[in-house]
Design an enzyme around this catalytic site. Structure first.
Site, PDB file in Angstrom:
ATOM      1  N   ARG A 295      11.478  -3.417  -9.092  1.00  0.00           N
ATOM      2  CA  ARG A 295      10.119  -2.915  -9.328  1.00  0.00           C
ATOM      3  C   ARG A 295       9.983  -2.446 -10.772  1.00  0.00           C
ATOM      4  NH1 ARG A 295       7.462  -1.508  -4.624  1.00  0.00           N
ATOM      5  NH2 ARG A 295       5.627  -1.513  -5.964  1.00  0.00           N
TER       6      ARG A 295
ATOM      7  N   ASN B 123       5.190   3.008  -6.032  1.00  0.00           N
ATOM      8  CA  ASN B 123       5.418   2.896  -7.469  1.00  0.00           C
ATOM      9  C   ASN B 123       4.477   3.761  -8.301  1.00  0.00           C
ATOM     10  OD1 ASN B 123       6.807   1.960  -9.659  1.00  0.00           O
ATOM     11  ND2 ASN B 123       5.972  -0.113  -9.609  1.00  0.00           N
TER      12      ASN B 123
ATOM     13  N   LYS C  55       4.693   4.790   5.383  1.00  0.00           N
ATOM     14  CA  LYS C  55       4.006   3.505   5.370  1.00  0.00           C
ATOM     15  C   LYS C  55       3.977   2.847   6.750  1.00  0.00           C
ATOM     16  CE  LYS C  55       5.075   2.844   0.479  1.00  0.00           C
ATOM     17  NZ  LYS C  55       5.573   1.944  -0.578  1.00  0.00           N
TER      18      LYS C  55
ATOM     19  N   PRO D 140       0.824  -1.215   0.000  1.00  0.00           N
ATOM     20  CA  PRO D 140       0.000   0.000   0.000  1.00  0.00           C
ATOM     21  C   PRO D 140       0.855   1.261   0.000  1.00  0.00           C
ATOM     22  CG  PRO D 140      -0.755  -1.562   1.660  1.00  0.00           C
ATOM     23  CD  PRO D 140       0.552  -2.077   1.154  1.00  0.00           C
ATOM     24  N   GLU D 141       0.382   2.285  -0.699  1.00  0.00           N
ATOM     25  CA  GLU D 141       1.092   3.564  -0.678  1.00  0.00           C
ATOM     26  C   GLU D 141       0.598   4.374   0.517  1.00  0.00           C
ATOM     27  OE1 GLU D 141       2.325   5.274  -4.221  1.00  0.00           O
ATOM     28  OE2 GLU D 141       2.079   3.462  -5.404  1.00  0.00           O
TER      29      GLU D 141
END
Length: 273
Positions: free
Chosen positions: A258, A162, A52, A2-3
């Site tokens: 990523r 991302n 986060k 999760p961002e």
């Protein structure tokens, strides 16, 4: 993973649901059982997010905080009804609403001093008014890594993942390969200020939207984007699709494990306009 906007939404939901009330705290899985027994019956005083990281405060002697990091597979559900089954690391309930945590990277009891150490090691969080973007800039300037890699470093910009990384670079037509040491202060401030706006909007909407109206579905006569992440975006997970601005195919490449997304035609700048 999760961002940051998701973690801030969870912190707000925990505070709204349980703040100021005594709660039952258990660990059905057993891996947090000792700590849960100590917290059971105490008052949950509030929750906050830093990037986060999620911190939940209780009115008990130190260690009085639960520190949660969801990692890649962790989930935290908050809502009415019966508690969920399965591998529940932490369960919090007031009898009406239940929060249940599954598969986090971290779930530990910490002191206020330990919380402060986590915050000090983190970069500025665009969703926190007490963050100083200069801290992130000074760390950025010491690195020869690309700006695309550095924006994923939580010591540079806490909470950025991302999606926000890819989208903020596109919105300012910045080359993802620009070394951090070559990013001037103006460009960093433009990036950071845009992240502040984008991430606050995502907190309110519960989804990430980065496309301006002139490039939206209605203006371009196209169908809205359908994706489990939701939201209209320029390049994230649009590899091979036409760029919404120039029509060239969106590119993708692996960067430090990523997927990175960008438009090679639009993103040529090394400095923000």
């Amino acid at each position: 993973m999760p961002e940051g906007h998701v973690i801030h939404r969870l912190a707000s939901a925990l505070t709204e649901s349980f703040g100021g009330d005594p709660v039952q705290v258990t660990s059905p899985q057993g891996r947090f059982a000792f700590e849960a027994e100590r917290l059971d019956g105490s008052v949950l005083t509030g929750a906050e997010a830093v990037g986060k990281h999620l911190f939940i405060s209780f009115d008990v002697p130190e260690p009085a905080l639960v520190h949660i990091h969801l990692g890649l597979i962790g989930k935290l559900f908050i809502g009415p009804g019966e508690p969920s089954k399965g591998q529940v690391r932490l369960r919090i309930t007031d009898g009406r609403t239940t929060a249940h945590l599954h598969g986090p990277q971290w779930c530990r009891a910490i002191t206020r001093a330990e919380r402060d150490a986590v915050v000090a090691a983190s970069g500025p969080d665009p969703l926190r008014a007490d963050s100083d973007p200069e801290v992130g800039y000074q760390r950025l300037k010491r690195s020869g890594k690309s700006i695309a890699a550095l924006l994923m470093d939580q010591k540079i910009a806490a909470g950025v993942g991302n999606i926000f990384r890819a989208e903020v670079l596109f919105r300012h037509r910045l080359s993802p390969n620009t070394p951090g040491k070559d990013v001037d202060r103006h460009t960093w401030q433009v990036i950071y200020d845009d992240l502040v706006g984008l991430m606050h909007t995502a907190v309110g909407a519960g989804r990430i939207d980065t496309v301006v109206d002139e490039h939206g579905p209605d203006a371009q006569g196209r169908l809205p984007r359908v994706d489990r992440h939701g939201g209209e975006v320029y390049v994230y997970r649009r590899a091979g699709d036409p760029c919404l601005v120039c029509g060239r195919p969106v590119r993708t490449a692996m960067l430090e494990g990523r997927n990175m997304y960008w438009c090679g035609n639009c993103q040529r700048r090394r400095r923000a306009a």
